[in-house]
Motif scaffolding. Structure first.
Motif, short mmCIF file in Angstrom:
data_model
loop_
_atom_site.label_atom_id
_atom_site.label_comp_id
_atom_site.label_asym_id
_atom_site.label_seq_id
_atom_site.Cartn_x
_atom_site.Cartn_y
_atom_site.Cartn_z
N GLU A 76 -22.42 -8.56 11.10
CA GLU A 76 -22.69 -9.97 10.80
C GLU A 76 -21.48 -10.87 11.01
N LYS A 77 -20.34 -10.29 11.38
CA LYS A 77 -19.15 -11.10 11.55
C LYS A 77 -18.19 -10.44 12.54
N PRO A 78 -17.26 -11.24 13.05
CA PRO A 78 -16.23 -10.68 13.92
C PRO A 78 -15.19 -9.95 13.07
N ILE A 79 -14.33 -9.21 13.73
CA ILE A 79 -13.20 -8.60 13.04
C ILE A 79 -12.17 -9.70 12.83
N TYR A 80 -11.73 -9.85 11.60
CA TYR A 80 -10.73 -10.86 11.31
C TYR A 80 -9.53 -10.22 10.62
N TRP A 81 -8.41 -10.93 10.67
CA TRP A 81 -7.15 -10.36 10.22
C TRP A 81 -6.29 -11.46 9.60
#
Length: 167
Positions: A76-81
């Protein structure tokens, strides 16, 4: 925020309809407003390019999340950092994408189950780390003027206002 993450399309090219909607949302902001905003890039960029093209304030700060992938299939979402959450003061002097690569390099096959419980796949994380590109960012405290400037850049797909606060 969840709905905005589910609709994230960073790296998917230019979308004039989304840009037009973003221009209107930015124009509707009062002058003394600061926004939390998701900036979707038209195509993935290296961190140095993001700094150069956008002039994004605080790209190496705790107030910034970088989206390091598209919204992944089945997710449901991108990989974030947010590198400062892990590397604290070191994040001020080291590229966030390098710190992500360092973190991923420490993952072991025994981490697979725990990552899976978080909706992450170790192989996908490794691929994203190898790529080392940014698809968008989420930042706090962007002025209406700054948002109006960056939405006009051809490298920006759209800007989505998450929340606002008076200055």
């Amino acid at each position: 925020m969840g709905e905005l993450l589910r609709s994230f399309e960073g790296g998917e090219g230019i979308d004039e309809t989304s840009k037009s909607e973003a221009r209107q949302a930015i124009e509707d902001l009062p002058e003394d407003t600061f926004a939390t905003a998701i900036v979707e890039l038209a195509s993935p960029m290296a961190e140095e390019e993001v700094n150069s093209v956008l002039g994004a304030p605080g790209i190496q700060s705790d107030a910034l999340y970088l989206f390091l992938s598209r919204r992944l299939e089945g997710s449901e979402k991108p990989i974030y950092w947010r590198s400062c959450a892990i590397y604290e003061s070191e994040c001020e002097n080291t590229a966030a994408t390098q710190l992500f690569q360092r973190w991923v390099s420490k993952l072991h096959w025994t981490d697979k189950l725990n990552l899976k419980n978080l909706g992450l796949d170790i192989d996908v994380l490794r691929q994203v780390a190898r790529e080392g590109r940014i698809y968008g960012l989420l930042a706090y405290g962007y002025s209406e003027k700054f948002l109006a400037e960056i939405i006009e850049k051809p490298e920006v797909r759209t800007v989505k206002i998450v929340a606002t606060a008076r200055g």
